[in-house]
Design a protein around this motif. Structure first.
Motif, PDB file in Angstrom:
ATOM      1  N   ASP A 363       0.856  -1.176   0.000  1.00  0.00           N
ATOM      2  CA  ASP A 363       0.000   0.000   0.000  1.00  0.00           C
ATOM      3  C   ASP A 363       0.895   1.230   0.000  1.00  0.00           C
ATOM      4  OD1 ASP A 363      -2.241   1.548  -0.073  1.00  0.00           O
ATOM      5  OD2 ASP A 363      -3.147   0.720   1.746  1.00  0.00           O
ATOM      6  N   CYS A 364       0.368   2.330  -0.493  1.00  0.00           N
ATOM      7  CA  CYS A 364       1.109   3.590  -0.536  1.00  0.00           C
ATOM      8  C   CYS A 364       0.143   4.698  -0.130  1.00  0.00           C
ATOM      9  CB  CYS A 364       1.669   3.817  -1.940  1.00  0.00           C
ATOM     10  SG  CYS A 364       2.818   5.210  -2.041  1.00  0.00           S
ATOM     11  N   LEU A 365       0.414   5.325   1.010  1.00  0.00           N
ATOM     12  CA  LEU A 365      -0.512   6.282   1.599  1.00  0.00           C
ATOM     13  C   LEU A 365       0.143   7.650   1.714  1.00  0.00           C
ATOM     14  CD1 LEU A 365      -1.667   3.979   4.534  1.00  0.00           C
ATOM     15  CD2 LEU A 365      -2.835   4.285   2.353  1.00  0.00           C
ATOM     16  N   VAL A 366      -0.593   8.676   1.358  1.00  0.00           N
ATOM     17  CA  VAL A 366      -0.147  10.048   1.569  1.00  0.00           C
ATOM     18  C   VAL A 366      -0.679  10.498   2.923  1.00  0.00           C
ATOM     19  CG1 VAL A 366      -0.214  12.410   0.719  1.00  0.00           C
ATOM     20  CG2 VAL A 366      -0.139  10.510  -0.902  1.00  0.00           C
ATOM     21  N   LEU A 367       0.227  10.858   3.829  1.00  0.00           N
ATOM     22  CA  LEU A 367      -0.133  11.208   5.197  1.00  0.00           C
ATOM     23  C   LEU A 367      -0.019  12.713   5.397  1.00  0.00           C
ATOM     24  CD1 LEU A 367       1.796   8.373   7.069  1.00  0.00           C
ATOM     25  CD2 LEU A 367      -0.564   8.343   6.234  1.00  0.00           C
ATOM     26  N   PRO A 368      -0.706  13.235   6.403  1.00  0.00           N
ATOM     27  CA  PRO A 368      -0.571  14.669   6.700  1.00  0.00           C
ATOM     28  C   PRO A 368       0.879  15.012   7.043  1.00  0.00           C
ATOM     29  CG  PRO A 368      -2.447  13.704   7.862  1.00  0.00           C
ATOM     30  CD  PRO A 368      -1.667  12.561   7.279  1.00  0.00           C
ATOM     31  N   GLY A 369       1.226  16.286   6.862  1.00  0.00           N
ATOM     32  CA  GLY A 369       2.566  16.729   7.195  1.00  0.00           C
ATOM     33  C   GLY A 369       3.582  16.432   6.120  1.00  0.00           C
ATOM     34  N   ASP A 370       3.146  16.396   4.860  1.00  0.00           N
ATOM     35  CA  ASP A 370       4.067  16.140   3.742  1.00  0.00           C
ATOM     36  C   ASP A 370       4.844  14.843   3.945  1.00  0.00           C
ATOM     37  OD1 ASP A 370       3.366  18.398   2.323  1.00  0.00           O
ATOM     38  OD2 ASP A 370       4.811  19.665   3.381  1.00  0.00           O
ATOM     39  N   ARG A 371       4.115  13.755   4.187  1.00  0.00           N
ATOM     40  CA  ARG A 371       4.749  12.457   4.358  1.00  0.00           C
ATOM     41  C   ARG A 371       4.046  11.424   3.479  1.00  0.00           C
ATOM     42  NH1 ARG A 371       3.885  10.318   9.229  1.00  0.00           N
ATOM     43  NH2 ARG A 371       2.088  11.697   9.487  1.00  0.00           N
ATOM     44  N   VAL A 372       4.826  10.445   3.017  1.00  0.00           N
ATOM     45  CA  VAL A 372       4.296   9.310   2.254  1.00  0.00           C
ATOM     46  C   VAL A 372       4.728   8.030   2.967  1.00  0.00           C
ATOM     47  CG1 VAL A 372       4.377   8.030   0.080  1.00  0.00           C
ATOM     48  CG2 VAL A 372       4.318  10.525   0.051  1.00  0.00           C
ATOM     49  N   CYS A 373       3.796   7.090   3.073  1.00  0.00           N
ATOM     50  CA  CYS A 373       4.094   5.825   3.758  1.00  0.00           C
ATOM     51  C   CYS A 373       3.957   4.659   2.781  1.00  0.00           C
ATOM     52  CB  CYS A 373       3.147   5.624   4.942  1.00  0.00           C
ATOM     53  SG  CYS A 373       3.401   4.064   5.800  1.00  0.00           S
ATOM     54  N   LEU A 374       4.982   3.827   2.715  1.00  0.00           N
ATOM     55  CA  LEU A 374       4.936   2.590   1.932  1.00  0.00           C
ATOM     56  C   LEU A 374       4.818   1.418   2.900  1.00  0.00           C
ATOM     57  CD1 LEU A 374       7.868   3.225  -0.590  1.00  0.00           C
ATOM     58  CD2 LEU A 374       5.482   3.907  -0.797  1.00  0.00           C
ATOM     59  N   ALA A 375       3.737   0.634   2.779  1.00  0.00           N
ATOM     60  CA  ALA A 375       3.551  -0.568   3.599  1.00  0.00           C
ATOM     61  C   ALA A 375       3.671  -1.776   2.694  1.00  0.00           C
ATOM     62  CB  ALA A 375       2.184  -0.547   4.285  1.00  0.00           C
ATOM     63  N   PHE A 376       4.403  -2.800   3.140  1.00  0.00           N
ATOM     64  CA  PHE A 376       4.737  -3.924   2.269  1.00  0.00           C
ATOM     65  C   PHE A 376       4.808  -5.180   3.129  1.00  0.00           C
ATOM     66  CE2 PHE A 376       7.461  -6.632  -0.321  1.00  0.00           C
ATOM     67  CZ  PHE A 376       7.068  -6.323  -1.616  1.00  0.00           C
ATOM     68  N   GLY A 377       4.063  -6.233   2.769  1.00  0.00           N
ATOM     69  CA  GLY A 377       4.028  -7.437   3.594  1.00  0.00           C
ATOM     70  C   GLY A 377       3.944  -8.717   2.791  1.00  0.00           C
ATOM     71  N   ASP A 378       4.312  -9.821   3.429  1.00  0.00           N
ATOM     72  CA  ASP A 378       4.270 -11.158   2.818  1.00  0.00           C
ATOM     73  C   ASP A 378       3.789 -12.135   3.876  1.00  0.00           C
ATOM     74  OD1 ASP A 378       4.585 -13.502   1.463  1.00  0.00           O
ATOM     75  OD2 ASP A 378       6.737 -13.327   1.151  1.00  0.00           O
ATOM     76  N   VAL A 379       2.574 -12.656   3.689  1.00  0.00           N
ATOM     77  CA  VAL A 379       1.999 -13.608   4.636  1.00  0.00           C
ATOM     78  C   VAL A 379       2.601 -14.988   4.387  1.00  0.00           C
ATOM     79  CG1 VAL A 379      -0.133 -14.670   5.472  1.00  0.00           C
ATOM     80  CG2 VAL A 379      -0.147 -12.287   4.681  1.00  0.00           C
ATOM     81  N   ALA A 380       2.922 -15.702   5.465  1.00  0.00           N
ATOM     82  CA  ALA A 380       3.459 -17.057   5.322  1.00  0.00           C
ATOM     83  C   ALA A 380       2.446 -17.936   4.592  1.00  0.00           C
ATOM     84  CB  ALA A 380       3.778 -17.641   6.694  1.00  0.00           C
ATOM     85  N   GLY A 381       2.912 -18.643   3.560  1.00  0.00           N
ATOM     86  CA  GLY A 381       2.027 -19.479   2.762  1.00  0.00           C
ATOM     87  C   GLY A 381       1.450 -18.694   1.592  1.00  0.00           C
ATOM     88  N   LYS A 382       0.476 -19.304   0.926  1.00  0.00           N
ATOM     89  CA  LYS A 382      -0.164 -18.649  -0.215  1.00  0.00           C
ATOM     90  C   LYS A 382      -1.575 -19.189  -0.355  1.00  0.00           C
ATOM     91  CE  LYS A 382       2.390 -21.782  -3.329  1.00  0.00           C
ATOM     92  NZ  LYS A 382       3.388 -22.227  -2.351  1.00  0.00           N
ATOM     93  N   GLY A 383      -2.292 -18.677  -1.344  1.00  0.00           N
ATOM     94  CA  GLY A 383      -3.657 -19.131  -1.579  1.00  0.00           C
ATOM     95  C   GLY A 383      -4.657 -18.448  -0.673  1.00  0.00           C
ATOM     96  N   VAL A 384      -5.815 -19.105  -0.489  1.00  0.00           N
ATOM     97  CA  VAL A 384      -6.932 -18.504   0.237  1.00  0.00           C
ATOM     98  C   VAL A 384      -6.589 -18.178   1.689  1.00  0.00           C
ATOM     99  CG1 VAL A 384      -9.293 -18.892   1.037  1.00  0.00           C
ATOM    100  CG2 VAL A 384      -8.653 -19.538  -1.284  1.00  0.00           C
ATOM    101  N   PRO A 385      -5.984 -19.103   2.490  1.00  0.00           N
ATOM    102  CA  PRO A 385      -5.676 -18.741   3.885  1.00  0.00           C
ATOM    103  C   PRO A 385      -4.792 -17.500   3.982  1.00  0.00           C
ATOM    104  CG  PRO A 385      -5.416 -21.106   3.548  1.00  0.00           C
ATOM    105  CD  PRO A 385      -5.599 -20.500   2.194  1.00  0.00           C
ATOM    106  N   ALA A 386      -3.761 -17.435   3.140  1.00  0.00           N
ATOM    107  CA  ALA A 386      -2.873 -16.275   3.171  1.00  0.00           C
ATOM    108  C   ALA A 386      -3.611 -15.008   2.741  1.00  0.00           C
ATOM    109  CB  ALA A 386      -1.661 -16.517   2.273  1.00  0.00           C
ATOM    110  N   SER A 387      -4.530 -15.121   1.785  1.00  0.00           N
ATOM    111  CA  SER A 387      -5.251 -13.935   1.317  1.00  0.00           C
ATOM    112  C   SER A 387      -6.148 -13.361   2.401  1.00  0.00           C
ATOM    113  CB  SER A 387      -6.082 -14.279   0.073  1.00  0.00           C
ATOM    114  OG  SER A 387      -7.209 -15.061   0.407  1.00  0.00           O
TER     115      SER A 387
END
Length: 563
Positions: A363-387
């Motif tokens: 995700d990429c969010l524009v925050l107050p105060g002239d800031r940008v936040c990049l959030a990045f994650g990887d759930v263990a496993g894949k498929g429906v449970p991970a989603s």
């Protein structure tokens, strides 16, 4: 006897516990765990009589039992949860399992009471078999040279009756209805199918010609076993006229004068169940020709049943595919539609799931105060449970960043939320990057993920130190996370990636690897979009057409020297 169930990155393994069981990263440990968050010899479980205790062996990340960190030998109880870093283990006591099974109420029989169906007990089952037709002799439809006209009429009749019927609950009664028209002497008929898991015989359809007929049906276990084991059609004559079978409960109690029992064979040639019809008219007993005709008709009936099952499976698969497509669209909607346009910066992101839905997140969010936040994650496993875990993470991140402005505190709160009602073995590696657009300072928090790679203006690669990497999200509540700070200089690019990139394999099972990734970033000149696209192109070239086996997600942010 006791077992230890190990859940690590979606994999589940079971280990028998001995007098002393050491758990750790060292190959000589009885329970070997591959995780850099687990010490070489992390913990051990020892047996004292019938009891088992766990103790930490001075590990770096500690050992918890049911969420509580232990500092001394701790008694284990059935289904206790043990955590070593990101690895979850469950203790199972066989004595407790047996006790629970003994106390549980008996499972109900699969036989339908409404049918009054019963198999004669072996002690009372001495059914007479006076004729048999070997299925192998005539394949699915019996001997085609015997009474071919009657067989053809029977096959055409049942084909006409069953044409277009795909509902299994409707198909089976129609088979019996057709058999009653083909065999006018039949008084009762039933179709019994075999449970593919338990092997138990389950009645699925029963028909009586007369409304005042006794609705109970008792079959000979001897006959049914022979039909199933030998794929043989069986003809049973009048039991009351044979002195050897006067004690045959399955026949004499119900005054069955003549009966036929044939197998229903699946497409693989294995029996799905049986068709049984009988008559109580002593004058109109079934003959071998009738058995041969029933075998032919049963062959066509089995094909119709298999076709109906395949259609039902296909329709269910279509429904599941449609639902998965909806789920994929929902998951895509959780990702940002577009990346922010900020003067002096370029952003790039790409997401490709290995299945319809996946466990990677950005995700990429524009925050107050002239800031940008990049959030990045990887759930263990894949498929429906991970989603599902990914969906929860997306909601937690957005809600948290509405109120928290400091990177370390934000990740601490996100971790606490993910620890609440955490799913066994479904932790999340995570990177949060906050960019102050006025000072160009990066605040980077790494929770169990690979360090982002930073391409400097001279083409060299910089990564954050390993000791700044904390535990993944969803493992230990109340964790404090280290914040890495540096200024992003003109001409520098930050690349964040999942292991779907570094662990992509070619047809010969060679990994893409971190060195290739570093080399590609190092030798690619340009902004975030140029670097990101070049990496993905190179990964696909390396894969050489091999099917993707993990989610591939990448984010990049650059501060070009000139725009």
């Amino acid at each position: 006897m006791a077992n230890l169930i190990v859940l690590n990155a979606g994999d589940v393994t079971t280990h028998d516990l001995t007098d002393e069981t050491i758990i750790g990263r060292h190959p000589e440990c009885q329970v070997h765990v591959e995780s850099n968050m687990v010490s070489r010899k992390h913990a051990r479980i020892v047996r004292d009589g019938m009891r088992f205790f766990v103790e930490d062996m001075g590990s770096g990340n500690g050992t918890t039992v049911n969420g509580q960190r232990i500092t001394e030998r701790t008694l284990l109880h059935h289904e206790d949860r043990i955590k070593l870093g990101p690895v979850l283990l469950r203790f199972e006591d066989a004595t407790a399992i047996r006790a629970a099974a003994a106390a549980a109420p008996p499972k109900p029989s699969l036989d339908s009471d409404s049918f009054g169906f019963e198999m004669a007990s072996e002690a009372n089952d001495t059914a007479t078999i006076v004729g048999a037709l070997d299925q192998a002799r005539g394949a699915r439809f019996g001997t085609l040279d015997a009474n071919p006209a009657a067989k053809l009429r029977g096959i055409l009749e049942i084909s006409r009756t069953l044409a277009g019927t795909v509902d299994l609950d409707t198909l089976l009664p129609r088979i019996l209805e057709t058999l009653f028209s083909i065999f006018p002497a039949a008084d009762r008929g039933c179709i019994v199918l075999k449970n593919p898991v338990t092997g138990e015989m389950i009645p699925r359809a029963i028909r009586h010609r007369r409304s005042d007929e006794d609705d109970s049906v008792k079959l000979s276990r001897t006959i049914v076993n022979k039909v199933l084991a030998e794929k043989t059609g069986v003809l049973s004559a009048d039991a009351t006229s044979d002195s050897r079978f006067t004690a045959s409960e399955s026949i004499s109690n119900f005054t069955i004068r003549s009966m036929m029992c044939v197998p229903l064979l699946g497409l693989d040639g294995e029996p799905l169940g049986i068709i049984n019809i009988d008559t109580q008219n002593p004058i109109q007993q079934f003959k071998t020709d009738d058995l041969d005709l029933l075998m032919a008709v049963a062959g066509q009936a089995a094909l119709s049943y298999e076709n109906a099952r395949l259609v039902a499976t296909y329709l269910e698969k279509q429904k599941q595919d449609s639902e998965m497509q909806i789920a994929a669209n929902v998951q895509r909607a959780l990702l940002p539609e577009k990346l922010p346009e900020v003067p002096g910066y370029q952003f790039y992101a790409s997401y490709e799931s290995a299945q319809a839905v996946g466990g990677d997140y950005y995700d990429c969010l524009v925050l107050p105060g002239d800031r940008v936040c990049l959030a990045f994650g990887d759930v263990a496993g894949k498929g429906v449970p991970a989603s599902l875990v990914m969906s929860r993470l997306s909601s937690v991140v957005q809600n948290t960043l509405e109120f928290v402005t400091e990177a370390g505190e934000a990740v601490r709160r996100i971790n606490d939320h993910m620890c609440a009602n955490a799913i066994e073995g479904r932790f999340v590696t995570f990177v949060l990057t906050m960019i102050d657009l006025r000072s160009n300072e990066l605040s980077v928090v790494i929770a169990g993920h690979m360090s982002p790679m930073i391409r400097l203006a001279d083409g060299t690669i910089e990564e954050f130190p390993e000791d700044s990497v904390g535990l993944p999200l969803g493992i230990v509540n109340g964790m404090e996370f280290e914040v890495n700070r540096r200024v992003l200089a003109p001409g520098e690019t930050v690349v964040i990636y999942t292991d779907g990139i570094s662990e992509a394999m070619d047809p010969s099972n060679e990994l893409y690897g971190l060195e290739r990734l570093r080399d590609k970033i190092c030798h690619t000149v340009g902004g975030a979009d140029v670097v990101g696209s070049a990496i993905l192109t190179d990964v696909k070239r390396h894969a050489g057409g091999r099917e993707q086996n993990d989610d591939i997600t990448l984010m990049a942010v650059s501060r070009p020297a000139t725009l």
